[in-house]
Write a protein that holds these residues in place. Structure first.
Motif, short mmCIF file in Angstrom:
data_model
loop_
_atom_site.label_atom_id
_atom_site.label_comp_id
_atom_site.label_asym_id
_atom_site.label_seq_id
_atom_site.Cartn_x
_atom_site.Cartn_y
_atom_site.Cartn_z
N TYR A 19 0.77 -1.27 0.04
CA TYR A 19 -0.11 -0.01 -0.03
C TYR A 19 0.83 1.17 -0.04
CZ TYR A 19 -3.66 -3.19 1.61
OH TYR A 19 -4.63 -4.17 1.27
N LEU A 20 0.31 2.03 -0.79
CA LEU A 20 1.09 3.66 -0.61
C LEU A 20 -0.19 4.42 -0.33
CD1 LEU A 20 2.85 3.57 -3.99
CD2 LEU A 20 3.81 3.31 -1.77
N ASP A 21 0.29 5.65 0.22
CA ASP A 21 -0.75 6.58 0.72
C ASP A 21 -0.96 7.80 -0.25
OD1 ASP A 21 -2.48 8.29 2.21
OD2 ASP A 21 -1.04 8.98 3.56
N GLY A 22 -2.10 7.39 -1.27
CA GLY A 22 -2.34 8.30 -2.30
C GLY A 22 -3.54 7.49 -3.12
N ASN A 23 -3.83 8.54 -4.10
CA ASN A 23 -4.61 8.18 -5.19
C ASN A 23 -4.25 8.88 -6.51
OD1 ASN A 23 -5.96 10.43 -4.78
ND2 ASN A 23 -7.55 9.45 -3.49
N ALA A 24 -4.97 9.03 -7.43
CA ALA A 24 -4.84 9.66 -8.75
C ALA A 24 -4.82 11.25 -8.49
CB ALA A 24 -5.97 9.07 -9.70
N ALA A 25 -5.76 11.56 -7.61
CA ALA A 25 -5.99 13.16 -7.27
C ALA A 25 -4.58 13.66 -6.60
CB ALA A 25 -7.12 13.25 -6.51
N THR A 26 -4.30 13.03 -5.43
CA THR A 26 -2.99 13.23 -4.96
C THR A 26 -1.73 12.90 -5.90
OG1 THR A 26 -2.62 10.97 -3.79
CG2 THR A 26 -3.96 12.81 -2.81
N PHE A 27 -1.61 12.12 -6.76
CA PHE A 27 -0.62 11.94 -7.65
C PHE A 27 -0.47 13.02 -8.57
CE2 PHE A 27 -0.90 6.90 -7.23
CZ PHE A 27 -0.22 7.12 -5.78
N LEU A 28 -1.55 13.57 -8.99
CA LEU A 28 -1.73 14.52 -9.94
C LEU A 28 -0.99 15.89 -9.28
CD1 LEU A 28 -2.46 15.87 -12.74
CD2 LEU A 28 -4.73 16.15 -11.89
N GLU A 29 -1.58 16.04 -8.06
CA GLU A 29 -1.14 17.13 -7.14
C GLU A 29 0.52 17.09 -7.06
OE1 GLU A 29 -1.13 20.90 -5.01
OE2 GLU A 29 -2.33 19.99 -6.63
N GLU A 30 1.22 15.99 -6.90
CA GLU A 30 2.21 15.85 -6.63
C GLU A 30 3.09 16.13 -8.00
OE1 GLU A 30 3.68 12.31 -4.71
OE2 GLU A 30 2.18 12.55 -2.95
N LEU A 31 2.54 15.41 -9.12
CA LEU A 31 3.26 15.89 -10.40
C LEU A 31 3.27 17.23 -10.70
CD1 LEU A 31 4.17 14.44 -12.94
CD2 LEU A 31 1.73 14.41 -13.93
N ARG A 32 2.26 18.02 -10.34
CA ARG A 32 2.01 19.32 -10.74
C ARG A 32 3.01 20.23 -10.02
NH1 ARG A 32 2.03 23.79 -7.75
NH2 ARG A 32 0.61 22.47 -6.32
N ALA A 33 3.37 19.72 -8.77
CA ALA A 33 4.24 20.48 -7.94
C ALA A 33 5.55 20.23 -8.55
CB ALA A 33 3.94 20.07 -6.58
N GLY A 34 5.96 18.85 -8.75
CA GLY A 34 7.28 18.74 -9.28
C GLY A 34 7.38 19.47 -10.60
N LEU A 35 6.53 19.43 -11.67
CA LEU A 35 6.60 20.04 -12.84
C LEU A 35 6.74 21.60 -12.74
CD1 LEU A 35 4.17 18.09 -15.10
CD2 LEU A 35 6.69 17.93 -15.23
N GLN A 36 6.06 22.14 -11.58
CA GLN A 36 6.05 23.70 -11.57
C GLN A 36 7.36 24.03 -10.68
OE1 GLN A 36 3.22 25.28 -8.74
NE2 GLN A 36 2.58 26.88 -10.55
N ALA A 37 8.04 23.01 -10.12
CA ALA A 37 9.23 23.42 -9.50
C ALA A 37 10.32 23.50 -10.63
CB ALA A 37 9.79 22.53 -8.73
N ARG A 38 10.27 22.70 -11.66
CA ARG A 38 11.17 22.88 -12.65
C ARG A 38 10.76 23.69 -13.88
NH1 ARG A 38 13.42 17.14 -14.64
NH2 ARG A 38 14.78 18.56 -15.75
N PHE A 39 9.44 23.77 -13.98
CA PHE A 39 9.10 24.84 -14.92
C PHE A 39 8.25 25.77 -14.52
CE2 PHE A 39 9.52 20.54 -16.88
CZ PHE A 39 10.76 20.72 -17.72
N PRO A 40 8.72 27.00 -14.07
CA PRO A 40 7.90 27.96 -13.49
C PRO A 40 6.66 28.33 -13.83
CG PRO A 40 10.04 28.75 -13.21
CD PRO A 40 9.93 27.53 -14.26
N ARG A 41 6.64 28.13 -15.23
CA ARG A 41 5.35 28.68 -15.89
C ARG A 41 4.28 27.54 -16.15
NH1 ARG A 41 6.94 32.06 -21.29
NH2 ARG A 41 4.69 32.15 -21.38
N TRP A 42 4.61 26.55 -15.71
CA TRP A 42 3.85 25.31 -15.75
C TRP A 42 2.45 25.75 -15.12
CZ3 TRP A 42 4.49 21.04 -18.47
CH2 TRP A 42 3.57 19.95 -18.52
#
Length: 986
Positions: A19-42
């Motif tokens: 088990y992992l603590d997460g689902n598609a919605a939280t994964f999407l938020e983590e993905l968004r945060a990572g992309l925005q960190a690397r690409f500020p205009r994301w």
């Protein structure tokens, strides 16, 4: 597959779930945060939420954003990737997770899971204490009297009294007998007066009065020293102080208003030694001179001076019985002596008063007939030989040209024939010493009359303006003193003299000799010379001795004497009366077990007196009442009953409902509510399964949101509710948790004035307040109930049962040796919530709670844990090229505070140096470290027993091994952690 399905089984073909603590919605938020960190205009997906948002609200917001179908290619790519990660990766099936006690994270699911074990989450607890109410007047004080504490930040904390109280001003503050009387005896020559008295002078008297025994003693001040630092006046007195006097019984009378000359009564005759005191100065008198002491009607005394001092003469021979009243001291006159041939010179007296003495006849030139019946002396040639006195029995002067009276008369014209009676007179005396015709210039100072034990009463002085009955009067003559309390004062008709009558007719001076050999020492007893004496009257100030109103005698045990001269306390204090005992450093509550009347009244209490109790610091508050955290709220409707409904439940949509002590509950506390149905009060119980079909009972449980759920029976286990409209009503108190754990002295302000209440005191801390059981404890506590079933048999059961109490974090149980046959004795050591100290009220509650659920007949004692506060010295080695040291330091500090907090540590748990390394080097950015452990403090004196340290060869602590009653932890709030940094060198 529906896109809104966020709970899917793992499809990756694994043989078991991980088990992992997460689902598609939280994964999407983590993905968004990572992309925005690397690409500020994301573009942002969810954005920032409100600051008060909790985790459930955060997840719901993320899912709403996830479900939105946007016309955005980047959005769709990211959403598809998150969905694939959810379906194909290792993920958490929330339903499967919430069905397992070890992994469930939702409060309501945890509550349902532990309910299957017949366990209910431990509710919070409200703090409690005992208040002392100081009454203005007698009368009832109903329960619910509110007292508040206003902290510097946050809302006021309100406590209310839990029982009715009959106020009585007599019981406001009861003190031990003689609490204000220091029993130490007076010693030596020094008095320490309370306060600074700069008007006291050397040589003036003071009176030490024993108020208990009704006696007094006068002393002379020898020196005065002001001690400004201590605020006392140190007075050296003489004679020495009486050890029969006690410091607390003494009042000192100082600063006499008048100093009077004494006129009488004068002693007529006195037996004196070698010294004679003069009323005036000695003038030009010198040692070796011969003087004559004369007094009409008495024998003249011829004396040779041995020593001359101011107003004092010493003689070679003792004076013996002497009449000083009217006496004068003179230089004698020399009377030349001749002998006449043919006249008998000497003959022996054979009869009469002078039998055995010699009769001499001598002639002196001139008329000396005035010497008839006087005394003359013959000075011997040797200086140290005493002068011989002779009585002139006849002085016959023969004038020139006048025939003698008879032929045989020893007459000689122009001479006086002296007939002398005495002992030996040399054969050829050249001259005799005689009293001069005029009185000499020196008058001896007469003695005052004495009576048995002192100076004769009354004493007469010059006119006094201030002397009055009841005043002290002190007679001083050099170093001799006598004193009395005046019973009456009278003036003569002319207003020139005042007569001082001593109460009881006695002036005390004990008749003793000198107390000290030095001339400055005061003496009790005479002689008292009239002219040298002074009478001091009307002492204007009365002062206490320093610490005179402090009785430091220790008090121990359960028996206490209290002052009750009128028997009022004996009438007010009945058996079972609640008392609050406070000595300033410790306090406790106790009940009156036994009273033994009299003065002092002896009380036997149910509990021993607080440690360090003394007569002067212990106060018994008789208007004592228990109080609990919480403020009463008006009654309100809870709902409407329906007789057809089984186990109806109603929610009181109010948070922070108070919970008060109740040993019958599994958690030791119950909700502070009163529920009425059709105006009849129903009873709160722990579990409906224990109720019968006709029992009017209910249960009260906390919901996930912190509100209160009230549940009723089904007709089998508890009575069903009758049908009605708003017929279920509730009254409650609001106030719970650790905010109520207040130190002593916090609760002194009544919320509203009361006509019978003057003030309120809180000597005891308010304790027992605790927050609701956290989820982590639920997973441990619930399975443990299967082992005890809310009953304690073994030592481990008692420890588990104590930990189940809402006000307790940790507990250990120990067997104690006992002399009682067939009776077990147990000690339960507890850590109260938030690490608060164990109050006497909480100890009593725990004792009743454990006794209710434990094996009958067990002798229980509940004790506080011993805190062992540690300090940590940490050196961090950080790659400064890759990490900013400040965030790393803060992260290390936070990790240490959490790992070694009192909440995380256990009683008797050892602390290894490796544990500290594990926490420190587990923080990102720490390459390696140096860690050292220090012991900052260990409980109180005598509680360090059992703590052992294992050191390395370099003297560094490797292991701290506490005793089973000790707990090692960092200090809460301000932990002692010292952190330094160094650059990491690979």
């Amino acid at each position: 597959m529906a896109d809104d399905d966020l709970t899917r089984w793992n499809r990756a073909g694994l043989s078991r779930f991980r088990y992992l603590d997460g689902n598609a919605a939280t994964f999407l938020e983590e993905l968004r945060a990572g992309l925005q960190a690397r690409f500020p205009r994301w573009p942002a997906v969810a954005g920032e939420g409100p600051p008060e948002e909790d985790e459930r609200e955060w997840r719901a917001r993320l899912e709403r954003h996830y479900q939105a179908d946007r016309d955005d290619l980047l959005w769709q790519i990211g959403r598809g990737f998150a969905r694939a990660s959810h379906v194909l990766g290792e993920h958490l099936d929330v339903y499967a997770n919430e069905a397992t006690l070890g992994t469930a994270g939702e409060w309501e699911n945890l509550r349902k899971l532990v309910a299957m074990l017949d366990y209910h989450p431990r509710p919070p607890a409200s703090a409690h204490t005992t208040l002392a109410v100081l009454a203005k007047k007698a009368g009832p004080l109903a329960a619910g009297f509110a007292v508040k504490h206003s902290p510097a930040d946050g809302a006021p904390v309100v406590f209310e009294t839990l029982t009715d109280l009959d106020l009585d001003p007599v019981l406001n503050a009861v003190r031990p007998a003689d609490h204000d009387r220091n029993p130490a005896p007076l010693q030596g020559q020094y008095l320490e007066l309370a306060g600074e008295h700069d008007k006291l002078t050397r040589g003036t008297p003071l009176v030490v009065e024993d108020t208990r025994r009704g006696s007094s003693r006068a002393h002379l001040i020898q020196s005065v020293t002001l001690d400004e630092a201590r605020g006392v006046t140190r007075v050296r007195v003489s004679p020495r102080l009486s050890s029969r006097y006690r410091v607390g019984d003494v009042r000192v009378h100082v600063l006499p208003k008048e100093r009077l000359a004494v006129t009488g009564p004068v002693l007529k005759g006195a037996v004196l030694g070698h010294s004679l005191r003069l009323g005036d100065d000695t003038g030009d008198l010198k040692p070796g001179e011969t003087l004559v002491l004369s007094n009409p009607g008495h024998k003249a005394r011829f004396l040779r001076v041995d020593r001359v001092r101011p107003r004092l003469l010493s003689f070679k021979t003792p004076l013996g019985k002497t009449y000083l009243a009217g006496a004068r001291l003179s230089r004698p006159v020399e009377v030349p002596v001749v002998r006449r041939a043919g006249v008998p010179w000497r003959r022996r007296i054979e009869a009469g008063d002078d039998k055995g003495k010699n009769l001499y006849v001598v002639f002196v030139a001139g008329d000396w007939h005035r010497l008839q019946n006087q005394w003359v002396a013959r000075r011997p040639s040797a200086v140290d030989t005493a002068l011989r006195s002779f009585k002139v029995t006849r002085a016959h002067y023969q004038p020139v040209g006048v025939p003698p009276e008879a032929d045989d008369s020893p007459a000689w014209e122009g001479y006086t024939a002296l007939s002398l009676v005495g002992d030996e007179l040399d054969n050829n005396p050249q001259y005799l010493l005689a009293v001069p015709e005029s009185p000499g210039p020196w008058a001896p100072d007469p003695l005052l009359e004495r009576a048995e034990g002192g100076v004769r009463d009354p004493l007469i002085s010059e006119h006094s303006k201030h002397a009055a009955p009841g005043d002290f009067a002190v007679l001083v003559c050099g170093g001799a003193i006598a004193w009395a309390r005046l019973g009456a004062v009278a003036e003569d008709e002319e207003g020139e003299r005042t007569t001082h009558h001593a109460a009881g007719g006695a002036w005390r001076d004990s008749g003793g000799g000198p107390i000290h050999p030095d001339s400055s020492g005061a003496r009790e007893g005479g002689p008292f010379y009239r002219d040298a004496s002074q009478l001091f009257v009307h002492f204007t100030e009365t002062v206490r001795l320093h610490d005179g109103q402090r009785n430091p005698t220790p008090l121990r045990g359960r028996t206490l004497p209290v002052s009750d001269p009128d028997g009022v306390l004996a009438a007010r204090l009945g058996q079972g009366h609640r008392l609050l005992l406070d000595n300033g450093s410790g306090a406790t509550t106790a009940r009156v077990v036994k009273l033994e009347g009299g003065d002092p009244l002896r009380l036997t209490l149910s509990e021993p007196l607080p440690d360090d109790s003394r007569h002067d610091n212990l106060v018994l508050y008789g208007n004592a009442v228990p109080a609990g955290h919480g403020s009463g709220k008006p009654e309100q409707a809870l709902g409407s009953g329906d007789a057809t409904e089984r186990h109806p439940a109603f929610e009181l949509a109010v948070k922070d409902v108070s919970f008060v002590a109740d040993p019958s509950q599994a958690s030791g506390v119950r909700a502070a509510v009163e529920v009425t149905v059709d105006d009849r009060r129903w009873t709160q119980i722990a579990n409906l399964k224990d109720a019968g079909p006709e029992d009017a009972v209910y249960t009260a449980r906390l919901t996930e949101d912190g509100t209160l759920q009230v549940r009723f029976g089904d007709g089998r286990h508890g009575r069903r509710l009758p049908t009605g409209t708003n017929n279920v009503r509730i009254h409650y108190r609001q106030g719970v948790g650790t905010r109520g754990n207040l130190p002593p002295g916090s609760l002194t302000q009544p919320q509203r004035p009361h006509p019978r209440v003057a003030s309120v005191r809180q000597p005891l801390p308010a304790g027992g307040g605790a927050d609701r059981e956290p989820e982590a404890d639920l997973r441990e506590s619930a399975p443990a109930t299967l082992l005890t079933l809310s009953r304690a048999v073994s030592l481990r059961d008692f420890a588990r049962l104590a930990r189940a109490h809402a006000s307790i974090w940790q507990a250990n149980a120990f067997s104690r040796p006992t002399r009682r046959e067939r009776r077990e004795s147990l000690e339960v050591v507890v850590v109260p919530a938030e690490g608060a100290r164990l109050t006497s009220e909480l100890r009593d509650q725990l004792t009743r709670y454990l006794g209710t659920h434990g094996v009958p007949g067990v002798d229980l004692r509940v004790e506080d844990y011993v805190p062992v506060v540690i300090g940590l010295d940490i050196t961090l080695r950080i790659d400064l090229d890759a990490f900013d040291p400040e965030p790393v330091i803060e992260a290390v500090r936070a990790a240490l505070e959490e790992a070694f907090s009192l909440r995380r540590r256990r009683l008797g748990q050892p602390l290894y140096r490796g544990e500290v390394f594990q926490v420190v080097e587990g923080v990102r950015g720490v390459a390696n470290s140096s860690c050292e452990i220090r012991v900052v403090s260990v409980g109180t004196e005598g509680e360090a027993d059992g703590l052992r340290q294992v050191l390395t060869s370099g003297g560094v602590v490797r292991v701290l091994q506490p005793g089973p009653r000790q707990c090692l932890h960092l200090a809460p709030g301000r932990p002692d952690i010292a952190i330094e940094t160094e650059a990491y060198q690979p």
